[in-house]
Design an enzyme around this catalytic site. Structure first.
Site, mmCIF file in Angstrom:
data_model
loop_
_atom_site.group_PDB
_atom_site.id
_atom_site.type_symbol
_atom_site.label_atom_id
_atom_site.label_comp_id
_atom_site.label_asym_id
_atom_site.label_seq_id
_atom_site.Cartn_x
_atom_site.Cartn_y
_atom_site.Cartn_z
ATOM 1 N N GLU A 65 -11.382 20.433 27.566
ATOM 2 C CA GLU A 65 -11.810 20.918 28.844
ATOM 3 C C GLU A 65 -11.725 22.388 29.335
ATOM 4 O O GLU A 65 -11.052 22.904 29.954
ATOM 5 C CB GLU A 65 -11.131 20.022 29.776
ATOM 6 C CG GLU A 65 -9.774 20.046 29.789
ATOM 7 C CD GLU A 65 -8.689 19.327 30.740
ATOM 8 O OE1 GLU A 65 -8.880 19.713 32.133
ATOM 9 O OE2 GLU A 65 -7.825 18.765 30.608
ATOM 10 N N ARG A 101 -16.579 23.182 34.856
ATOM 11 C CA ARG A 101 -15.261 22.478 33.872
ATOM 12 C C ARG A 101 -16.071 21.535 33.125
ATOM 13 O O ARG A 101 -16.776 20.575 33.792
ATOM 14 C CB ARG A 101 -14.082 22.098 34.402
ATOM 15 C CG ARG A 101 -13.177 21.388 33.644
ATOM 16 C CD ARG A 101 -11.801 21.444 34.012
ATOM 17 N NE ARG A 101 -11.389 20.589 35.234
ATOM 18 C CZ ARG A 101 -11.229 20.990 36.418
ATOM 19 N NH1 ARG A 101 -11.115 22.297 36.579
ATOM 20 N NH2 ARG A 101 -11.156 20.255 37.402
ATOM 21 N N HIS A 132 -7.199 21.903 40.857
ATOM 22 C CA HIS A 132 -6.774 20.632 41.083
ATOM 23 C C HIS A 132 -7.028 20.022 42.693
ATOM 24 O O HIS A 132 -6.330 19.712 43.541
ATOM 25 C CB HIS A 132 -5.350 20.431 40.825
ATOM 26 C CG HIS A 132 -5.239 20.000 39.402
ATOM 27 N ND1 HIS A 132 -4.019 19.827 38.838
ATOM 28 C CD2 HIS A 132 -6.046 19.978 38.143
ATOM 29 C CE1 HIS A 132 -3.975 19.533 37.362
ATOM 30 N NE2 HIS A 132 -5.241 19.735 37.124
ATOM 31 N N ASP A 150 -13.949 15.635 38.387
ATOM 32 C CA ASP A 150 -12.875 15.583 37.322
ATOM 33 C C ASP A 150 -12.046 14.125 37.748
ATOM 34 O O ASP A 150 -11.723 13.824 38.642
ATOM 35 C CB ASP A 150 -11.967 16.649 37.418
ATOM 36 C CG ASP A 150 -10.904 16.543 36.486
ATOM 37 O OD1 ASP A 150 -10.773 15.548 35.714
ATOM 38 O OD2 ASP A 150 -10.276 17.575 36.220
ATOM 39 N N HIS A 166 -6.387 28.228 32.244
ATOM 40 C CA HIS A 166 -5.828 26.850 31.974
ATOM 41 C C HIS A 166 -5.711 26.385 30.707
ATOM 42 O O HIS A 166 -6.882 27.034 29.814
ATOM 43 C CB HIS A 166 -5.975 25.718 32.700
ATOM 44 C CG HIS A 166 -7.732 25.173 32.769
ATOM 45 N ND1 HIS A 166 -8.159 24.524 31.704
ATOM 46 C CD2 HIS A 166 -8.727 25.435 33.443
ATOM 47 C CE1 HIS A 166 -9.414 24.290 31.681
ATOM 48 N NE2 HIS A 166 -9.570 24.957 33.247
HETATM 49 N N1 GLY Z 1 -7.676 15.682 35.807
HETATM 50 C C1 GLY Z 1 -6.689 16.467 35.437
HETATM 51 C C2 GLY Z 1 -7.002 17.220 34.151
HETATM 52 O O1 GLY Z 1 -7.766 17.486 33.869
HETATM 53 O O2 GLY Z 1 -5.826 17.657 33.709
HETATM 54 MN MN MN Z 2 -7.744 16.745 31.859
HETATM 55 MN MN MN Z 3 -9.729 16.175 34.375
#
Ligand code: GLY
Ligand code: MN
Ligand code: MN
Length: 476
Positions: free
Chosen positions: A411, A433, A268, A285, A375
């Site tokens: 993602e 990503r 982030h 992103d 994640h």
């Molecule tokens: N933009 C933050 C996420 O992809 O969760």
């Molecule tokens: Mn997201």
């Molecule tokens: Mn995102």
């Protein structure tokens, strides 16, 4: 790796590039907001799920920043969902048990000529009645007088204390607990009902989400066409957010993440202040808001427009994982299965490239893959970027089963930090990503963000010939 020398990025260059996207922006669609009946539909659905009593929703308070400056105002998503009302200083009451014509009550900032000179137009009590379909409307100052009346004889109140802000209290709101104690009434959150409603998007909401996503896809394409070595991350951010605003989006749904080189491996990252080098990858992103619904689309591209063998290898692993995960989406599947699939394909790929040792099963059981992919693969998407809605329902009963109308992201990513121990330095600093927004349909899914190129060849194709020559007609 090809470095295109002789290309410059400056304000004039960006302006020339932006001419290319102007036609899409010229359609004057910035007021094609939600249809009026949308909010009435949401209120009705909420009231049908209440078991008597009344529900009270509060507008997002204005939040001071420094001096007399405030943070840009954005309405609370739940409040917006049931009212469509976008001003601060408002409270909404839903009273399903009241006679028709008394069920939806809005308390709003009344007209105030002096205040409106400073801070702009207010709907006022009249506007609340005429434009927001309130059955009754009052000035917000009447809250403490009127709310106790609505609470009389009521045995339950739906009210979300979890959204408390110290500057948002009124006597009436603070008094709810005392009222419940003395009358034996129950206070329930609004979230159990509203989260479940917001999880399933109706056709009008899907159209609004699609608009937010279309704008975001255009911004991704514009960024791909503009990125050249030497540009700063914030220039990419500025270009992207210019496209958002040019297309009428009022704001970002979350802070734009433009992470190049080592920053691509920070999930982030928001500083966006690094100068990009030719052999970097850059993660973008981003998400525009449209009528309060937000997109969330990530693309990762090589700054010089061509994937090196290492970049291509990691990119292809993530792309394969995303494609395999997306293919699972249909009613009856779960976000858990989608994640498991993504993890399997990523782990397989990392073993193939020598980044992990052992079998897929061993690496998944030991969690070794998490060094690179740490994640979740998905989250719900809607009025909030990480939208509300349970991932288990009911809690403890296993993963939520997908139904038509749910929208979520897919993602996967692989992140290899600079200096990562036990990893060949040729992989260091590669972060990838790829994120798309999918809608569950009756028969499968629709990738709402498919317009943003994902395949290596498609990205390279859009990046070839990007930028502008040093001598641009009309620019100095
Ligand atoms: N933009 C933050 C996420 O992809 O969760
Ligand atoms: Mn997201
Ligand atoms: Mn995102």
């Amino acid at each position: 790796m090809a470095v295109r020398n002789g290309w410059i990025v400056n304000a004039g260059a960006v302006a020339v590039l932006l001419l290319a996207i102007a036609p899409a922006a010229a359609q004057n669609r910035s007021h094609a907001g939600p249809p009026d009946e949308l909010f009435a539909k949401h209120r009705q659905a909420f009231m049908e799920r209440m078991e008597g009593g009344i529900a009270i929703f509060r507008a997002q308070p204005e939040i001071p920043r420094n001096g007399d400056a405030g943070y840009p105002y954005r309405q609370d998503s739940d409040f917006y969902y049931v009212t469509g009302f976008t001003e601060p200083g408002a409270v909404a009451v839903l009273r399903p048990g009241a006679p028709e014509g008394e069920r939806f009550v809005l308390f709003v900032r009344p007209h105030d000529v002096a205040a409106e000179i400073w801070t702009g137009h207010r709907a006022g009590v009249e506007g609340a009645l005429e434009n927001y379909e309130a059955d009754r409307a009052y000035g917000i100052d009447s809250l403490d007088l009127v709310i106790p009346r609505y609470l009389q004889g009521v045995d339950r109140l739906y009210f979300d204390f979890s959204k408390d802000h110290p500057w948002a209290h009124t006597e009436a709101l603070q008094g709810f607990r005392a009222w419940a104690d003395t009358t034996g009434a129950q206070i329930l959150g609004t979230d159990a009902i509203v989260n479940e409603l917001r999880l399933i998007k109706g056709p009008e909401e899907i159209a609004l989400l699609q608009e937010a996503i279309d704008i975001t896809v255009d911004a991704q394409r514009a960024a791909m066409a503009a990125i050249v070595p030497g540009m700063f991350e914030y220039e990419v951010e500025a270009l992207i957010e210019y496209v958002f605003r040019k297309r009428g989006s009022p704001r970002v749904g979350f802070n734009s993440i433009i992470g190049s080189g080592p920053n691509a491996t920070i999930l982030h990252y928001e500083e966006n202040d690094r100068r990009m080098e030719a052999d970097d990858m850059v993660v973008m992103d981003i998400g525009a808001e449209w009528a309060y619904y937000t997109a969330d689309v990530t693309r990762t591209v090589p700054v010089d427009g061509e994937f090196s063998p290492q970049e291509a290898a990691i990119y292809q692993i993530v792309l394969d994982a995303q494609t395999a995960a997306m293919d699972i989406v249909r009613p009856g599947a779960t976000i858990r299965e989608i994640h498991v699939e993504a993890v399997e394909v990523v782990t397989e790929g990392l073993i193939r490239e020598g980044l992990l040792e052992g079998t897929v099963r061993e690496n998944i059981e030991s969690g070794a893959y998490r060094r690179f992919f740490m994640h979740a693969t998905s989250h719900w998407l809607g009025l909030d970027v990480h939208d509300v809605g349970p991932y288990e329902a009911p809690p403890g009963a296993g993963p939520r089963i997908l139904e038509p109308g749910m929208v979520f992201t897919i993602e996967p990513g692989v992140y290899i930090a600079e200096g990562m121990e036990g990893v060949d330095p040729k992989w260091w600093g590669i972060g990838v990503r790829i994120e798309d927004d999918v809608l569950v349909t009756e028969s499968g899914y629709r990738n709402l963000s498919a317009g943003a190129p994902r395949e290596i060849e498609a990205i390279e194709a859009i990046m070839v010939g990007r930028g502008v020559p040093e001598v641009v007609p009309g620019s100095e």
